[in-house]
Design a protein around this motif. Structure first.
Motif, PDB file in Angstrom:
ATOM      1  N   ASP A 140      -5.533   5.371   6.408  1.00 43.09           N
ATOM      2  CA  ASP A 140      -7.125   6.022   6.378  1.00 43.09           C
ATOM      3  C   ASP A 140      -7.837   4.800   5.849  1.00 43.09           C
ATOM      4  O   ASP A 140      -9.104   4.730   6.117  1.00 43.09           O
ATOM      5  CB  ASP A 140      -7.047   7.166   5.404  1.00 43.09           C
ATOM      6  N   CYS A 141      -7.500   3.979   4.826  1.00 41.21           N
ATOM      7  CA  CYS A 141      -8.241   2.808   4.210  1.00 41.21           C
ATOM      8  C   CYS A 141      -8.344   1.895   5.606  1.00 41.21           C
ATOM      9  O   CYS A 141      -9.556   1.352   5.592  1.00 41.21           O
ATOM     10  CB  CYS A 141      -7.379   2.115   3.244  1.00 41.21           C
ATOM     11  N   PHE A 142      -7.572   1.536   6.413  1.00 44.71           N
ATOM     12  CA  PHE A 142      -7.832   0.740   7.567  1.00 44.71           C
ATOM     13  C   PHE A 142      -9.021   1.422   8.555  1.00 44.71           C
ATOM     14  O   PHE A 142      -9.978   0.694   8.853  1.00 44.71           O
ATOM     15  CB  PHE A 142      -6.575   0.562   8.416  1.00 44.71           C
ATOM     16  N   SER A 143      -8.979   2.688   8.680  1.00 47.75           N
ATOM     17  CA  SER A 143      -9.771   3.413   9.527  1.00 47.75           C
ATOM     18  C   SER A 143     -11.118   3.303   8.875  1.00 47.75           C
ATOM     19  O   SER A 143     -12.290   2.775   9.642  1.00 47.75           O
ATOM     20  CB  SER A 143      -9.294   4.508   9.844  1.00 47.75           C
ATOM     21  N   SER A 144     -11.356   3.244   7.715  1.00 41.94           N
ATOM     22  CA  SER A 144     -12.618   3.299   6.993  1.00 41.94           C
ATOM     23  C   SER A 144     -13.048   2.043   7.063  1.00 41.94           C
ATOM     24  O   SER A 144     -14.339   1.785   7.148  1.00 41.94           O
ATOM     25  CB  SER A 144     -12.515   3.768   5.387  1.00 41.94           C
ATOM     26  N   GLY A 145     -12.252   0.980   6.762  1.00 40.90           N
ATOM     27  CA  GLY A 145     -13.020  -0.287   6.938  1.00 40.90           C
ATOM     28  C   GLY A 145     -13.273  -0.657   8.299  1.00 40.90           C
ATOM     29  O   GLY A 145     -14.245  -1.702   8.177  1.00 40.90           O
ATOM     30  N   VAL A 190      -0.887   4.497  -1.461  1.00 44.21           N
ATOM     31  CA  VAL A 190      -2.301   4.376  -0.965  1.00 44.21           C
ATOM     32  C   VAL A 190      -2.047   4.937   0.780  1.00 44.21           C
ATOM     33  O   VAL A 190      -1.368   4.485   1.394  1.00 44.21           O
ATOM     34  CB  VAL A 190      -2.847   2.966  -0.756  1.00 44.21           C
ATOM     35  N   GLY A 210       0.796  -1.209   0.020  1.00 42.64           N
ATOM     36  CA  GLY A 210       0.045   0.080   0.171  1.00 42.64           C
ATOM     37  C   GLY A 210       0.781   1.270   0.075  1.00 42.64           C
ATOM     38  O   GLY A 210       0.452   2.282  -0.650  1.00 42.64           O
ATOM     39  N   VAL A 258      -2.485   4.199   3.973  1.00 45.15           N
ATOM     40  CA  VAL A 258      -3.007   2.883   4.386  1.00 45.15           C
ATOM     41  C   VAL A 258      -3.728   2.916   5.465  1.00 45.15           C
ATOM     42  O   VAL A 258      -4.910   2.243   5.824  1.00 45.15           O
ATOM     43  CB  VAL A 258      -1.842   2.139   4.730  1.00 45.15           C
ATOM     44  N   ASP A 304     -16.918   0.788   8.646  1.00 52.65           N
ATOM     45  CA  ASP A 304     -17.763   0.039   7.752  1.00 52.65           C
ATOM     46  C   ASP A 304     -18.051  -1.368   8.691  1.00 52.65           C
ATOM     47  O   ASP A 304     -19.356  -1.788   8.699  1.00 52.65           O
ATOM     48  CB  ASP A 304     -17.210  -0.307   6.288  1.00 52.65           C
TER      49      ASP A 304
END
Length: 172
Positions: A28-33, A24, A19, A26, A36
């Motif tokens: 921020d994507c983890f937090s978003s996941g 990417v 990532g 990383v 969700d």
């Protein structure tokens, strides 16, 4: 430390490094996941709690044991020991409940007994069908499941019969 103990940390590190290399965000994507996941869990919680309540009520009431006694003449003709019937009935409903029942079966009959072997193979070769359908259809807000339940129940019955047959043919 052996290779299997290193596999998961290396996999996680590899995903993070990939990532970063792809630029990417990383974290921020983890937090978003995670957000969700929490939202999905909150949506599914009432349905799952109802399913768990029903499973525990069936087990605690002794209904599965009584049903096993009633079905014993039929199951014995199919080669399925009556001691396995409660596990076969509970497995599609609850993974943890059926695991506890497997533990009781193994403690009572032994892991090397035919009943113990069939119980172990059955536990490993069938799915918690109603839990899975509840999660997937609940998440997608599907009210009419059409033939999914009948197909899954047929698959569970086939798993029970084939687990019994496999143990009888290969392990006894």
């Amino acid at each position: 430390m052996n290779a299997s103990q290193l596999l998961m940390p290396l996999l996680i590190a590899g995903v993070i490094l990939w990532g970063i290399w792809k630029k990417v965000p990383v974290f921020d994507c983890f937090s978003s996941g995670v957000k969700d996941g929490v939202h999905t869990t909150a949506q599914l919680l009432p349905t799952l709690m109802g399913l768990l309540l029903a499973v525990n009520a069936l087990r605690a009431s002794g209904f599965t044991d009584d049903l096993a006694r009633w079905l014993a003449p039929i199951t014995e003709k199919l080669g399925l020991p009556s001691e396995i019937v409660p596990l076969a009935l509970l497995r599609p409903l609850s993974g943890s409940g059926s695991l506890a029942m497997l533990k009781d079966t193994l403690a009572t009959h032994g892991a090397d007994s035919t009943v113990g072997k069939i119980a172990a193979v059955l536990q490993a070769s069938t799915e918690t069908t109603f839990y899975t359908l509840t999660v997937y259809f609940g998440h997608c807000h599907i009210k009419r499941t059409r033939h999914a339940l009948a197909a899954a129940a047929t698959g569970d019955m086939a798993g029970v019969l084939l687990a019994t047959l496999a143990v009888r043919l290969l392990l006894t």
